[in-house]
Design an enzyme around this catalytic site. Structure first.
Site, PDB file in Angstrom:
ATOM      1  N   SER A  43       0.803  -1.226   0.000  1.00 47.27           N
ATOM      2  CA  SER A  43       0.000   0.000   0.000  1.00 47.27           C
ATOM      3  C   SER A  43       0.838   1.279   0.000  1.00 47.27           C
ATOM      4  O   SER A  43       0.267   2.374  -0.077  1.00 47.27           O
ATOM      5  CB  SER A  43      -0.949   0.007   1.205  1.00 47.27           C
ATOM      6  OG  SER A  43      -2.099  -0.779   0.937  1.00 47.27           O
ATOM      7  N   LYS A  70       0.204   3.891  -2.614  1.00 47.04           N
ATOM      8  CA  LYS A  70      -0.710   5.029  -2.471  1.00 47.04           C
ATOM      9  C   LYS A  70       0.025   6.351  -2.281  1.00 47.04           C
ATOM     10  O   LYS A  70      -0.607   7.417  -2.322  1.00 47.04           O
ATOM     11  CB  LYS A  70      -1.684   4.774  -1.325  1.00 47.04           C
ATOM     12  CG  LYS A  70      -2.608   3.580  -1.558  1.00 47.04           C
ATOM     13  CD  LYS A  70      -3.639   3.439  -0.439  1.00 47.04           C
ATOM     14  CE  LYS A  70      -4.541   2.223  -0.668  1.00 47.04           C
ATOM     15  NZ  LYS A  70      -3.918   0.951  -0.272  1.00 47.04           N
ATOM     16  N   SER A 124      -5.863   3.801   4.557  1.00 53.70           N
ATOM     17  CA  SER A 124      -5.328   3.073   3.409  1.00 53.70           C
ATOM     18  C   SER A 124      -6.420   2.352   2.636  1.00 53.70           C
ATOM     19  O   SER A 124      -6.238   1.231   2.148  1.00 53.70           O
ATOM     20  CB  SER A 124      -4.255   2.064   3.866  1.00 53.70           C
ATOM     21  OG  SER A 124      -3.540   1.556   2.778  1.00 53.70           O
ATOM     22  N   LYS A 164       2.837   6.760   4.544  1.00 50.50           N
ATOM     23  CA  LYS A 164       2.038   5.614   4.127  1.00 50.50           C
ATOM     24  C   LYS A 164       2.686   4.295   4.505  1.00 50.50           C
ATOM     25  O   LYS A 164       3.859   4.067   4.246  1.00 50.50           O
ATOM     26  CB  LYS A 164       1.816   5.660   2.609  1.00 50.50           C
ATOM     27  CG  LYS A 164       0.709   4.754   2.123  1.00 50.50           C
ATOM     28  CD  LYS A 164      -0.639   5.216   2.625  1.00 50.50           C
ATOM     29  CE  LYS A 164      -1.634   4.065   2.662  1.00 50.50           C
ATOM     30  NZ  LYS A 164      -1.324   3.036   3.695  1.00 50.50           N
TER      31      LYS A 164
END
Length: 392
Positions: free
Chosen positions: A68, A71, A128, A234
């Site tokens: 993730s 992102k 997320s 992130k």
């Protein structure tokens, strides 16, 4: 289009400033490769944000699944779209069936539900949410596939040679990879949009507050709460990628970016990031030269509606040095493009600000952009301008 007449000099005068910076690399300046601040990771990197100075790395160019952390690029394109007015935070988006069907981490959007860009952005940055990511991707590009093309095009623009995206979420996919180095460069670009940390720094919040389907958001990046100065960016996890984190923190006006990939546990991931942040703040400090948006010079455009337009920094400009290091001279030069044509749009790059050490080695380069649009002058404007010059 005709070449513009620039009354500003193409090369700005060089200013010698007594600043503390890294000079030509010597034994004291080199990254201490023997430091082992990330023993529990497959790769890691630590850089200072303004200068991009490398402070530590471990296998930083090894291609790995980013999970993730993908992102970070998704957020970068979202922030660009907001900045360019392509979307608005108060705009409401209707959720597609495809977006609502995303697995993995999610904020449990339902097909046909409507949610503002502001709330969807919180869903991406804090929780997320894969569903929120796809919903925003579809709004910006028309489809996730088209958005991914934009992601890969942006990677090329940032000169990321070891990054390839297949989706906007980081869900496992063949040929979906990045590196610690490339993630740090993406984060550096994202942090040009200072408002992004208004979202990534939130530890907990709610969506659909007071409604039957109220949803509690809790930041997947626990360092936001437990490490002073951390305000993004992130996390990532899949079975293949293991535990990953691209983090940023600011202390005493110095902002650094730390990335770890492939940790076995969240505890190890957070401990390794914390160790790198400690190292940066204990051993280095920065000196700010220019703030983002600070006027550097002006373009004098004889054939534009407005004769003069301010040229400003696209991001903050700093130098970095080890604590206790002696001052060294640096020079600041401004190189303006010699071949510009009207119209010029707000944010277009028209030059470059270069910081060099006393030996002439570039320490950093920053794009210079125009603060406002510059349109072609009307015939009436040109006539009045000609008459004014004749009188004067």
């Amino acid at each position: 289009m005709r070449r513009l007449v620039l009354l500003t000099s193409i090369i700005f005068s060089v200013l010698i400033l007594p600043l503390t910076v890294f000079g030509e690399e010597n034994e004291e300046d080199k990254v201490d490769e023997e430091l082992n601040m990330a023993p529990d990771t497959q790769s890691a990197i630590l850089i200072e944000r303004d200068t991009g100075k490398l402070l530590f790395d471990k296998n930083a160019h090894e291609k790995l699944p980013p999970a993730s952390m993908t992102k970070v690029m998704t957020l970068l394109l979202i922030m660009e779209a907001l900045d360019e007015g392509k979307i608005d935070k108060d705009e409401t988006i209707r959720i597609s069936e495809r977006a609502a069907s995303m697995g993995g981490s999610q904020i449990f959007l339902e097909a046909g539900e409507e949610m503002t860009v502001h709330d969807l952005l919180k869903g991406v940055a804090i929780a997320s949410g894969n569903d929120a990511s796809v919903a925003l991707a579809e709004r910006i590009a028309g489809s996730e596939k088209a958005f991914v093309e934009q992601m890969n095009e942006k990677a090329k623009t940032l000169e990321l040679e070891n990054t390839q995206f297949q989706n906007a979420t980081g869900l496992p996919a063949d040929n979906h990879y990045s590196t610690a180095h490339d993630m740090a460069i993406m984060a550096k670009a994202l942090l040009k949009y200072q408002s992004v940390t208004d979202y990534t720094s939130i530890y907990e919040d709610y969506l659909r507050k007071g409604e039957e389907n109220e949803f509690w958001l809790v930041n997947t990046n626990k360092l936001v709460k437990f490490y002073p100065g951390v305000d993004g960016l992130k996390t990532g996890y899949t079975n293949e990628a293991k535990y990953c984190l691209t983090a940023t923190a600011e202390n005493d006006n110095m902002r650094v970016i730390a990335v770890v990939m492939g940790a076995d546990t969240t505890k190890e991931r957070n401990a390794n990031i914390s160790s790198m942040l400690d190292y940066a703040f204990n051993h280095f400090e920065t000196k700010n030269l220019y703030e983002k948006g600070e006027t550097i010079t002006a373009l004098e455009l004889l054939k534009a509606e407005d004769e003069s337009i301010d040229v400003v920094t696209s991001e903050s400009v700093s130098t970095i040095h080890r604590k206790g290091e002696e001052d060294k001279d640096v020079s600041v030069s401004v190189n303006m493009k010699s071949d510009l044509s009207l119209p010029i749009q707000q944010g277009d790059q028209v030059g470059e600000l270069v910081i060099k050490n006393k030996d002439g080695k570039p320490l950093s380069k920053t794009s210079l952009i125009v603060e406002n649009d510059a349109q072609k002058a009307s015939y009436l404007t040109l006539f009045k301008r000609t008459m004014r010059h004749m009188v004067n």
